[in-house]
Design a protein around this motif. Structure first.
Motif, PDB file in Angstrom:
ATOM      1  N   GLU A  75      -4.943   7.120   9.142  1.00  0.00           N
ATOM      2  CA  GLU A  75      -5.393   5.830   9.683  1.00  0.00           C
ATOM      3  C   GLU A  75      -6.693   5.381   9.023  1.00  0.00           C
ATOM      4  OE1 GLU A  75      -3.806   3.792  11.517  1.00  0.00           O
ATOM      5  OE2 GLU A  75      -2.122   5.091  12.104  1.00  0.00           O
ATOM      6  N   GLU A  76      -7.588   6.317   8.743  1.00  0.00           N
ATOM      7  CA  GLU A  76      -8.848   5.960   8.079  1.00  0.00           C
ATOM      8  C   GLU A  76      -8.602   5.505   6.643  1.00  0.00           C
ATOM      9  OE1 GLU A  76     -11.921   5.683   9.396  1.00  0.00           O
ATOM     10  OE2 GLU A  76     -10.868   6.023  11.288  1.00  0.00           O
TER      11      GLU A  76
ATOM     12  N   ASN B 239      -7.069  -1.683   3.909  1.00  0.00           N
ATOM     13  CA  ASN B 239      -7.066  -2.997   4.565  1.00  0.00           C
ATOM     14  C   ASN B 239      -8.401  -3.715   4.403  1.00  0.00           C
ATOM     15  OD1 ASN B 239      -4.441  -2.635   5.438  1.00  0.00           O
ATOM     16  ND2 ASN B 239      -5.019  -1.926   7.483  1.00  0.00           N
ATOM     17  N   ALA B 240      -9.479  -2.950   4.276  1.00  0.00           N
ATOM     18  CA  ALA B 240     -10.802  -3.550   4.091  1.00  0.00           C
ATOM     19  C   ALA B 240     -10.968  -4.154   2.704  1.00  0.00           C
ATOM     20  CB  ALA B 240     -11.893  -2.508   4.335  1.00  0.00           C
TER      21      ALA B 240
ATOM     22  N   ASP C  41       0.820  -1.207   0.000  1.00  0.00           N
ATOM     23  CA  ASP C  41       0.000   0.000   0.000  1.00  0.00           C
ATOM     24  C   ASP C  41       0.859   1.264   0.000  1.00  0.00           C
ATOM     25  OD1 ASP C  41      -2.008  -1.834   0.242  1.00  0.00           O
ATOM     26  OD2 ASP C  41      -2.454  -1.387   2.341  1.00  0.00           O
TER      27      ASP C  41
ATOM     28  N   THR D 214     -18.383   8.519   4.069  1.00  0.00           N
ATOM     29  CA  THR D 214     -17.491   7.977   3.045  1.00  0.00           C
ATOM     30  C   THR D 214     -18.327   7.716   1.801  1.00  0.00           C
ATOM     31  OG1 THR D 214     -16.030   6.947   4.672  1.00  0.00           O
ATOM     32  CG2 THR D 214     -15.930   6.096   2.427  1.00  0.00           C
TER      33      THR D 214
ATOM     34  N   ARG E 237      -5.145  10.928  12.087  1.00  0.00           N
ATOM     35  CA  ARG E 237      -6.372  10.127  12.076  1.00  0.00           C
ATOM     36  C   ARG E 237      -6.876   9.905  10.655  1.00  0.00           C
ATOM     37  NH1 ARG E 237     -10.295  12.747  13.852  1.00  0.00           N
ATOM     38  NH2 ARG E 237      -9.361  14.653  14.721  1.00  0.00           N
TER      39      ARG E 237
ATOM     40  N   LYS F 152      -5.879   4.064   5.634  1.00  0.00           N
ATOM     41  CA  LYS F 152      -5.271   2.741   5.822  1.00  0.00           C
ATOM     42  C   LYS F 152      -6.324   1.677   6.084  1.00  0.00           C
ATOM     43  CE  LYS F 152      -1.601   0.587   8.611  1.00  0.00           C
ATOM     44  NZ  LYS F 152      -0.622   0.843   9.700  1.00  0.00           N
ATOM     45  N   LYS F 153      -7.332   2.000   6.894  1.00  0.00           N
ATOM     46  CA  LYS F 153      -8.406   1.049   7.193  1.00  0.00           C
ATOM     47  C   LYS F 153      -9.170   0.658   5.931  1.00  0.00           C
ATOM     48  CE  LYS F 153      -9.363   2.514  11.958  1.00  0.00           C
ATOM     49  NZ  LYS F 153     -10.364   3.201  12.828  1.00  0.00           N
ATOM     50  N   LEU F 154      -9.426   1.624   5.073  1.00  0.00           N
ATOM     51  CA  LEU F 154     -10.169   1.341   3.838  1.00  0.00           C
ATOM     52  C   LEU F 154      -9.352   0.463   2.890  1.00  0.00           C
ATOM     53  CD1 LEU F 154     -11.795   4.849   3.305  1.00  0.00           C
ATOM     54  CD2 LEU F 154     -13.027   2.710   3.714  1.00  0.00           C
TER      55      LEU F 154
ATOM     56  N   TYR G 136     -19.699  -3.604   2.811  1.00  0.00           N
ATOM     57  CA  TYR G 136     -20.028  -2.315   2.160  1.00  0.00           C
ATOM     58  C   TYR G 136     -21.121  -2.534   1.135  1.00  0.00           C
ATOM     59  CZ  TYR G 136     -15.937  -0.312   4.377  1.00  0.00           C
ATOM     60  OH  TYR G 136     -15.028   0.135   5.288  1.00  0.00           O
TER      61      TYR G 136
END
Length: 259
Positions: free
Chosen positions: A105-106, A112-113, A74, A133, A102, A108-110, A257
Motif C-alpha cells: 500500500e505504501e 499515486n503521488a 502501475d 523514505t 501495508r 502504491k501511495k508513492l 516532496y
C-alpha cells in the motif's frame, strides 16, 4: 497496482515471494514463466494466482521487457526469492502477511503521488536511513513503475545484467526521482540456483557493468568486488545517484516532496 513475478527454473524450490504474498493480493498477481515450464509452475503456484507464458524471454532484461507489454498502468515487479523485514522500534524483524500488505500500500501511495519508480531498500541502503523514505539511491529486486511513463519515454531494459540499474538511471537522468522505502527491507540470498544465476557469469556481469558505465558516464564506475556466492572475480558498479538526478535539466518532483 498489479504485481508481476518472473520466475525461471525454480518450480522445484520454495517460491519465497509467493509465500509472502497476502491473500488479498493474489488476484492482482501474475507469475511469468517460460513456455516450456508453464505446466511445472502451474502445479506449485496457488490457483488464486495467475500464470502467463513468456515467448521471447532469454534472460532477465528480455523477460522484464516482455512483462511490460502486458501492462499499461502501475506494476510492481518482484524477484521470486524475496523475504521482507519491517522496522520495529530499532530492529528489523521478519514481516508477516499483514506487514507485506501495508508495504504494498505504501508503494502504491508513492506511485499515486507521482513517483515513476519506487522500491524497498536493501539492508546496506536501508538500515542507516532508520525507516524514512529516501530518494535517488541504489535499489533492486523490488521494481515498481508507472508503465505509462516508461512507454511514453520509450525506456526499456537494455543490459543483460544490472538492467534494473539501467532503467533507474535512464529515469533519474531525465529528472524522475526514485523513492525507496526503508521502513521495510528486502531479505534475499545472492545468486541462488535458478533464475539469473543460470546464465550470469563474471565475464557477462563485467560486460554489462562496462556497458552501464559507458551509457551513463560519468555517474557509473566499475569496481572489483571479489568472489560472490559461487562467482569468482565479480565486478560491481558504484553509481552516483544524486549527481545523476542533479544533472537533469527538468525535474519531475511530486508535489509535497522536498528533494
Amino acid at each position: 497496482m498489479k504485481i508481476a513475478i518472473p520466475s525461471y527454473q525454480r518450480f522445484n524450490k520454495p517460491l519465497k515471494t509467493i509465500q509472502n504474498l497476502p491473500a488479498k493480493w493474489h488476484s492482482e498477481t501474475t507469475v511469468f514463466v517460460r513456455e516450456q515450464e508453464y505446466e511445472a509452475y502451474r502445479k506449485v503456484v496457488p490457483e488464486t494466482i495467475a500464470i502467463k507464458k513468456l515467448f521471447l524471454a532469454t534472460n532477465m532484461h528480455t523477460t522484464r521487457n516482455e512483462i511490460l507489454k502486458h501492462y499499461g498502468a502501475d506494476v510492481l515487479m518482484l524477484d521470486d526469492d524475496l523475504d521482507f523485514k519491517e522496522l520495529f522500534y530499532t530492529k528489523y524483524l521478519k514481516a508477516d502477511h499483514e506487514s507485506v500488505g501495508r508495504m504494498f500500500e505504501e508503494i502504491k501511495k508513492l506511485l499515486n503521488a507521482g513517483f515513476v519508480h519506487v522500491s524497498v531498500a536493501c539492508p546496506i541502503v536501508g538500515i542507516p536511513s532508520k525507516g524514512s523514505t529516501i530518494f535517488n539511491a541504489r535499489y533492486y529486486a523490488v521494481l515498481a513503475y508507472r508503465v505509462d511513463v516508461l512507454k511514453k519515454l520509450e525506456i526499456r531494459f537494455r543490459t543483460t545484467c544490472m538492467s534494473d540499474f539501467d532503467v533507474a538511471l535512464q529515469l533519474t537522468k531525465r529528472g524522475y526521482p526514485s523513492a525507496i522505502l526503508t521502513h521495510w527491507l528486502i531479505d534475499t540470498k545472492a545468486n541462488t540456483e535458478g533464475g539469473c544465476s543460470d546464465y550470469r557469469t563474471s565475464k557477462l556481469a563485467l560486460k554489462s557493468a562496462l556497458t552501464l558505465q559507458k551509457a551513463h558516464k560519468p555517474f557509473v564506475k566499475v569496481v572489483p568486488k571479489g568472489d560472490w556466492e559461487g562467482m569468482e572475480n565479480r565486478f560491481d558498479v558504484r553509481i552516483q545517484w544524486k549527481k545523476a538526478f542533479k544533472s537533469a535539466k527538468l525535474k519531475s518532483i511530486p508535489i509535497g516532496y522536498n528533494l
